[in-house]
Design a protein around this motif. Structure first.
Motif, mmCIF file in Angstrom:
data_model
loop_
_atom_site.group_PDB
_atom_site.id
_atom_site.type_symbol
_atom_site.label_atom_id
_atom_site.label_comp_id
_atom_site.label_asym_id
_atom_site.label_seq_id
_atom_site.Cartn_x
_atom_site.Cartn_y
_atom_site.Cartn_z
ATOM 1 N N THR A 16 -15.502 -37.282 -62.859
ATOM 2 C CA THR A 16 -13.878 -38.496 -63.756
ATOM 3 C C THR A 16 -12.647 -37.314 -63.120
ATOM 4 N N ARG A 17 -12.662 -36.323 -62.740
ATOM 5 C CA ARG A 17 -11.647 -35.572 -62.343
ATOM 6 C C ARG A 17 -11.264 -36.390 -60.343
ATOM 7 N N ARG A 44 -7.580 -48.495 -62.212
ATOM 8 C CA ARG A 44 -8.877 -48.421 -60.623
ATOM 9 C C ARG A 44 -9.133 -47.549 -61.505
ATOM 10 N N ALA A 45 -9.274 -46.724 -62.018
ATOM 11 C CA ALA A 45 -10.764 -45.535 -61.762
ATOM 12 C C ALA A 45 -12.217 -45.746 -63.398
ATOM 13 N N GLY A 50 -6.190 -42.722 -72.390
ATOM 14 C CA GLY A 50 -6.943 -41.784 -73.293
ATOM 15 C C GLY A 50 -7.298 -40.757 -71.815
ATOM 16 N N ALA A 51 -8.637 -41.269 -71.660
ATOM 17 C CA ALA A 51 -9.758 -40.372 -70.929
ATOM 18 C C ALA A 51 -8.765 -39.535 -69.594
ATOM 19 N N LEU A 52 -7.294 -40.553 -69.031
ATOM 20 C CA LEU A 52 -7.106 -40.140 -68.242
ATOM 21 C C LEU A 52 -5.667 -39.225 -68.844
#
Length: 214
Positions: A16-17, A44-45, A50-52
């Motif tokens: 994810t990172r 875009r990801a 929240g996850a970002l």
């Protein structure tokens, strides 16, 4: 067996990172610094904002993640399969072409300059960006040179020569925004290779002569 779920979680976190950093780099070179918002990065990801923020609490963290990403790309780009010519001297024309093809001529490289230019008015953030850039030169370029250039009186001048070489390549990369054709880049990369190659040869010959006199 109990370690497997935890390993999977670590893998998902790293993935994810990496996706978020990749999205940041892509947006920096396509929509620019001002247009690269955390909301757009998340979109875009393919993750929630929240996850970002779980992985990168601030936009600044993402920007430095992007800078780290391009620094690692430079480290990889320097690792040529055959950096020396048949005489055991660094093959400057091949090195310059290689760096251009896999790094400085790549549109993603512009992400670096978007961060540098975009933060120039931020009195707190810009010095950190500049320090990051200086650290990259020390820990990547200088370490690489220490592996390939023997100790001697000329070593510091060789380091200066390579920094000049990268300055020139970086400047040439900006010419892409002026819609120059590939022949333009080929011609100027060849001129740079001649200049740096001759200067390096002279420095190394001088070092050999001095050693012989000792």
């Amino acid at each position: 067996m109990a370690a497997r779920p935890r390993r999977a979680q670590v893998d998902r976190t790293a993935e994810t990172r990496a996706v978020l950093i990749g999205a940041t780099v892509e947006l920096l070179h396509t929509v620019g610094f001002a247009g690269t918002t955390t909301a757009l990065i998340a979109k875009r990801a393919g993750v929630t904002t929240g996850a970002l923020h779980h992985h990168f609490p601030t936009k600044d963290d993402l920007l430095f993640g992007a800078l780290d990403h391009t620094a690692e790309h430079l480290r990889d780009a320097l690792e040529m399969e055959r950096p020396f010519d048949t005489n055991g001297v660094l093959n400057i024309p091949a090195l310059i072409r290689h760096l251009w093809q896999v790094f400085y001529g790549n549109p993603e490289y512009w992400a670096n300059w978007e961060v540098i230019i975009g933060t120039r008015a931020d009195a707190a953030l810009h010095p950190r960006v500049v320090a990051h850039r200086a650290r990259t030169i020390r820990t990547i370029l200088h370490v690489w040179l220490e592996r390939h250039i023997p100790p001697g009186d000329a070593r510091s001048k060789v380091f200066d020569l390579f920094e000049f070489m990268l300055i020139a390549i970086r400047g040439l990369s900006l010419e892409r925004f002026l819609d120059k054709d590939e022949a333009y880049f080929d011609r100027n990369l060849s001129i740079l290779a001649d200049l740096v190659g001759h200067r390096l040869e002279a420095l190394m010959q001088r070092q050999v002569v001095r050693k012989g006199r000792q």
